[in-house]
Design an enzyme around this catalytic site. Structure first.
Site, mmCIF file in Angstrom:
data_model
loop_
_atom_site.group_PDB
_atom_site.id
_atom_site.type_symbol
_atom_site.label_atom_id
_atom_site.label_comp_id
_atom_site.label_asym_id
_atom_site.label_seq_id
_atom_site.Cartn_x
_atom_site.Cartn_y
_atom_site.Cartn_z
ATOM 1 N N CYS A 8 0.696 -1.076 0.043
ATOM 2 C CA CYS A 8 0.175 -0.152 0.126
ATOM 3 C C CYS A 8 0.780 1.225 0.116
ATOM 4 O O CYS A 8 0.497 2.199 -0.357
ATOM 5 C CB CYS A 8 -0.745 -0.212 1.263
ATOM 6 S SG CYS A 8 -2.208 -1.293 0.958
ATOM 7 N N ILE A 58 -6.821 1.886 5.403
ATOM 8 C CA ILE A 58 -6.577 0.280 5.937
ATOM 9 C C ILE A 58 -5.888 -0.149 4.676
ATOM 10 O O ILE A 58 -6.223 -0.037 3.643
ATOM 11 C CB ILE A 58 -7.870 -0.210 5.936
ATOM 12 C CG1 ILE A 58 -9.027 0.449 6.928
ATOM 13 C CG2 ILE A 58 -7.439 -1.766 6.436
ATOM 14 C CD1 ILE A 58 -10.262 -0.061 6.870
ATOM 15 N N CYS A 59 -4.679 -0.807 5.028
ATOM 16 C CA CYS A 59 -3.978 -1.602 4.053
ATOM 17 C C CYS A 59 -4.430 -2.906 3.904
ATOM 18 O O CYS A 59 -3.964 -3.933 5.023
ATOM 19 C CB CYS A 59 -2.473 -1.763 4.424
ATOM 20 S SG CYS A 59 -1.461 -2.324 2.799
ATOM 21 N N LEU A 60 -5.375 -3.378 2.996
ATOM 22 C CA LEU A 60 -5.926 -4.772 3.094
ATOM 23 C C LEU A 60 -6.085 -4.862 1.643
ATOM 24 O O LEU A 60 -6.612 -4.301 0.848
ATOM 25 C CB LEU A 60 -7.424 -4.631 3.913
ATOM 26 C CG LEU A 60 -7.971 -6.030 4.188
ATOM 27 C CD1 LEU A 60 -7.225 -6.995 4.761
ATOM 28 C CD2 LEU A 60 -9.396 -5.631 4.736
#
Lengths: 145, 156
Positions: free
Chosen positions: A4, B87-89
């Site tokens: 991310c 959110i890193c998902l």
């Protein structure tokens, strides 16, 4: 897990705020007011899953990729739902299969409404239910013939 | 796309209310049926146990062809959630599938609270702390849970 940190992801915030404050930011046009003029003419394409662009704004490479994709999708078998299959509901639209609906079968044997799955396959070439890559499965089917 | 709410969103909303997920409450906003107010209870045996975390979830126009946008509104000390609540998902990004639902997304977020992954960080400083001194990081996460995520929501 996606990496991310390397992705620009400020859009998450602006979309949510946009939704709350009723500000247009272009991507959720119908919800937030009339769409900008470029979105009303012609179909939208998705060179990558999260990108939507009209055909005039696609690069040549993207056009070739999309044309190939359409060709592959058209090789996947379709049928008319006759009520004899186990699948009851299309997991994409969550609508029940009705006798007479046009469905498409993926190589993994998961079944969807043709309209629902074709929309997804233009974005990502995987089965939504089992994440099986459709092209790999297609190739292995051909090799085993 | 035509106007009106897609049948799938109506169905999901009805099912969320008829068969709620334990520890998760998702209520559509009165003025926008694509915007959900979410409460997630911190999972048992995690540093977030005892806390209730507020999130916002938005179903974009393209849903379910593209993933819901989800963000923590409650401050949380977690290596995969940054200070803006992002959110890193993977399933919210490149691993999204239209077979997933609001329900499965929120369950995945709850699972992420049970299994922080400092090797794939979004909040770099938190991830660093998690790797250098995990016990201390867990202690901070517990303190933040008590301070910012009391199970009786504070009046806003």
């Amino acid at each position: 897990m996606g990496n991310c940190l390397k992705q620009p992801n400020a859009d998450d915030i602006s979309l949510l705020r946009g939704a709350e404050n009723n500000q247009t930011d272009g991507t959720d046009s119908s919800l937030l007011g009339p769409p900008p003029p470029y979105q009303v003419s012609g179909p939208m394409y998705h060179p990558t899953p999260n990108i939507s662009r009209p055909v005039a704004q696609l690069t040549e490479e993207e056009q070739v990729k999309i044309a190939k994709r359409i060709g592959l999708i058209n090789q996947l078998p379709t049928g008319v739902f006759d009520g004899t299959r186990k699948a009851k509901e299309c997991v994409i639209c969550m609508g029940e299969f009705m006798v007479g609906d046009t469905v498409r079968y993926l190589p993994c044997m998961h079944t969807y409404h043709r309209e629902c799955i074709d929309d997804w396959l233009m974005r990502a070439f995987t089965c939504p239910s089992c994440m099986e890559p459709v092209d790999a499965a297609l190739l292995s089917t051909y090799n085993s013939l | 796309m035509s106007g009106g709410l897609p049948r799938r969103i109506i169905k999901e909303t009805q099912r969320l209310q008829a068969e709620p997920v334990p520890g998760i409450v998702a209520i559509p906003d009165d003025s926008n049926a694509r915007y959900f107010h979410v409460d997630v209870a911190g999972p048992k045996e995690s540093p977030y146990e005892g806390g209730v975390f507020k999130l916002e979830l938005f179903l974009p126009e393209e849903y379910p062809m593209s993933a819901p946008k989800v963000r923590f509104m409650t401050k949380i000390y977690h290596p995969n959630i940054d200070k803006l609540g992002r959110i890193c998902l993977d399933i919210l990004k490149d691993k999204w599938s239209p077979a997933l639902q609001i329900r499965t997304v929120l369950l995945s977020i709850q699972a992420l609270l049970s299994a922080p992954n400092p090797d794939d960080p979004l909040a770099n400083d938190v991830a660093e702390q998690w790797k250098v001194n995990e016990a201390q990081a867990i202690e901070i996460a517990k303190q933040w849970t008590k301070r910012y995520a009391p199970s009786q929501p504070m009046p806003s």
